[in-house]
Scaffold this motif. Structure first.
Motif, PDB file in Angstrom:
ATOM      1  N   GLU A  13      13.099  17.532  55.781  1.00 19.89           N
ATOM      2  CA  GLU A  13      13.308  17.313  57.222  1.00 19.89           C
ATOM      3  C   GLU A  13      12.821  15.902  57.897  1.00 19.89           C
ATOM      4  OE1 GLU A  13      11.842  19.936  61.330  1.00 19.89           O
ATOM      5  OE2 GLU A  13      11.632  20.682  59.478  1.00 19.89           O
ATOM      6  N   LEU A  18      19.394  25.990  53.323  1.00 18.42           N
ATOM      7  CA  LEU A  18      18.280  25.158  53.409  1.00 18.42           C
ATOM      8  C   LEU A  18      17.494  25.227  52.049  1.00 18.42           C
ATOM      9  CD1 LEU A  18      16.911  26.342  56.752  1.00 18.42           C
ATOM     10  CD2 LEU A  18      17.414  24.191  56.201  1.00 18.42           C
ATOM     11  N   ALA A  19      17.597  26.363  51.058  1.00 14.10           N
ATOM     12  CA  ALA A  19      17.133  26.411  49.814  1.00 14.10           C
ATOM     13  C   ALA A  19      17.704  25.356  49.060  1.00 14.10           C
ATOM     14  CB  ALA A  19      17.103  27.830  49.495  1.00 14.10           C
ATOM     15  N   SER A  58      16.653  21.798  49.792  1.00 20.25           N
ATOM     16  CA  SER A  58      15.468  21.526  49.451  1.00 20.25           C
ATOM     17  C   SER A  58      15.232  21.193  47.997  1.00 20.25           C
ATOM     18  CB  SER A  58      14.494  22.507  50.139  1.00 20.25           C
ATOM     19  OG  SER A  58      13.204  22.448  49.423  1.00 20.25           O
ATOM     20  N   THR A  76      21.888  24.756  60.285  1.00 15.83           N
ATOM     21  CA  THR A  76      21.013  25.707  61.239  1.00 15.83           C
ATOM     22  C   THR A  76      19.765  26.197  60.446  1.00 15.83           C
ATOM     23  OG1 THR A  76      22.777  27.550  60.869  1.00 15.83           O
ATOM     24  CG2 THR A  76      23.167  26.074  62.856  1.00 15.83           C
ATOM     25  N   ARG A  77      18.933  26.609  61.254  1.00 18.16           N
ATOM     26  CA  ARG A  77      17.998  27.200  60.655  1.00 18.16           C
ATOM     27  C   ARG A  77      18.055  28.684  60.147  1.00 18.16           C
ATOM     28  NH1 ARG A  77      12.970  25.165  60.980  1.00 18.16           N
ATOM     29  NH2 ARG A  77      12.407  23.490  62.452  1.00 18.16           N
ATOM     30  N   ALA A  78      19.094  29.269  60.654  1.00 20.14           N
ATOM     31  CA  ALA A  78      19.652  30.512  60.308  1.00 20.14           C
ATOM     32  C   ALA A  78      20.337  30.574  58.689  1.00 20.14           C
ATOM     33  CB  ALA A  78      20.513  30.994  61.200  1.00 20.14           C
ATOM     34  N   ASN A  79      20.672  29.436  58.451  1.00 19.58           N
ATOM     35  CA  ASN A  79      21.367  29.031  57.046  1.00 19.58           C
ATOM     36  C   ASN A  79      20.394  28.953  55.941  1.00 19.58           C
ATOM     37  OD1 ASN A  79      22.978  28.839  54.962  1.00 19.58           O
ATOM     38  ND2 ASN A  79      24.539  27.533  56.043  1.00 19.58           N
ATOM     39  N   THR A  80      19.579  30.082  55.645  1.00 19.69           N
ATOM     40  CA  THR A  80      18.643  29.893  54.862  1.00 19.69           C
ATOM     41  C   THR A  80      18.818  29.786  53.309  1.00 19.69           C
ATOM     42  OG1 THR A  80      18.558  32.453  54.579  1.00 19.69           O
ATOM     43  CG2 THR A  80      17.073  31.585  56.034  1.00 19.69           C
ATOM     44  N   ALA A  81      20.242  30.111  52.864  1.00 19.88           N
ATOM     45  CA  ALA A  81      20.418  29.956  51.467  1.00 19.88           C
ATOM     46  C   ALA A  81      20.843  28.327  51.327  1.00 19.88           C
ATOM     47  CB  ALA A  81      21.887  30.625  51.357  1.00 19.88           C
TER      48      ALA A  81
END
Length: 249
Positions: free
Chosen positions: A235, A225-226, A229, A218-223
């Motif tokens: 993506e 996503l980092a 990446s 989910t986009r809200a899970n920024t940790a």
């Protein structure tokens, strides 16, 4: 009829084959799913890839809403990249959005080898894995999704100082391996365990002949996503859900 614009077909197929609904059936231009409590991904209707957003009419929406009502379920749709016109129709009908999600993938060769002293793979999952998943809200219905997923598949278990610290599930569809249900115990978070399990998933996928490792977050899970990446995952597509209560459908 045109295929809906989205991430490549191999990924659509892999995400569903490795985390499947209990039942799916065509309803007009849609695919209807019953996930038996396995979460939104297994329970949402989607636009059939053989149709375009131009094929979605008011009558077609009435039909799929009636199908949800027949099962006493709120109408639920997953809207993918390139389906803006379909999304607009749902907005007009009062559907609300939740869980915008990104689909990520990377070639297997992008991942460094995992540390065999910190993690291992096994199938079926052992009791401690089920306990960690349960602590994170992944209960029997989602474990049933793993059971009915295509093979080859395996579960992941990571350890920190001989203590179970994290779990995951990975399965293969064609040349794409998909990582699901990554869960780290609360006391062991931010200690590198998620990175260990992702590289373990890639190691296992490599032994199965996979070319790519993919996942959804989910986009809200920024940790997360980092982290992904930093591991080279990029993506390849996105989606979100729309729903509304049964009394409004």
């Amino acid at each position: 009829m045109a295929e809906s614009a989205c991430y490549p077909n191999a990924y659509i197929t892999a995400f569903e084959a490795t985390w499947p609904a209990l039942r799916r059936e065509p309803v007009g231009p849609f695919i209807y799913r019953d996930g038996a409590g396995g979460g939104s991904r297994t329970s949402a209707a989607t636009l059939d890839g053989n149709f375009s957003t131009g094929d979605v009419s008011a009558d077609a929406l009435d039909q799929i809403e009636s199908r949800f009502a027949a099962d006493a379920r709120p109408a639920l749709f997953q809207i993918r990249t390139g389906e803006a016109a379909f999304d607009a129709l749902l907005i007009e009908r009062g559907y609300t959005m939740f869980d915008p999600t990104i689909c990520l993938a990377a070639p297997i060769e992008a991942f460094a080898p995992s540390d065999p002293k910190c993690s291992y793979v096994s199938w079926p999952p052992v009791s401690i894995q089920r306990e960690i998943w349960a602590e994170g809200g992944i209960g029997p219905a989602r474990l049933a999704v793993m059971d009915r997923a295509c093979a080859p598949k395996t579960s992941l278990l990571g350890r920190i100082k001989d203590r179970p610290a994290g779990v995951g599930f990975v399965a293969l569809s064609g040349s794409v391996a998909v990582l699901h249900a990554l869960e780290i115990t609360p006391t062991e978070r931010r200690k590198g365990m998620a990175r260990i399990l992702v590289t373990l998933a890639a190691d296992w996928a490599r032994t199965q002949g996979a070319a790519t490792l993919a996942l959804q977050v989910t986009r809200a899970n920024t940790a997360a996503l980092a982290l992904y990446s930093s591991l080279g995952l990029r993506e390849i597509g996105q989606y979100h859900y729309r729903t509304k209560p049964m009394t409004e459908a």
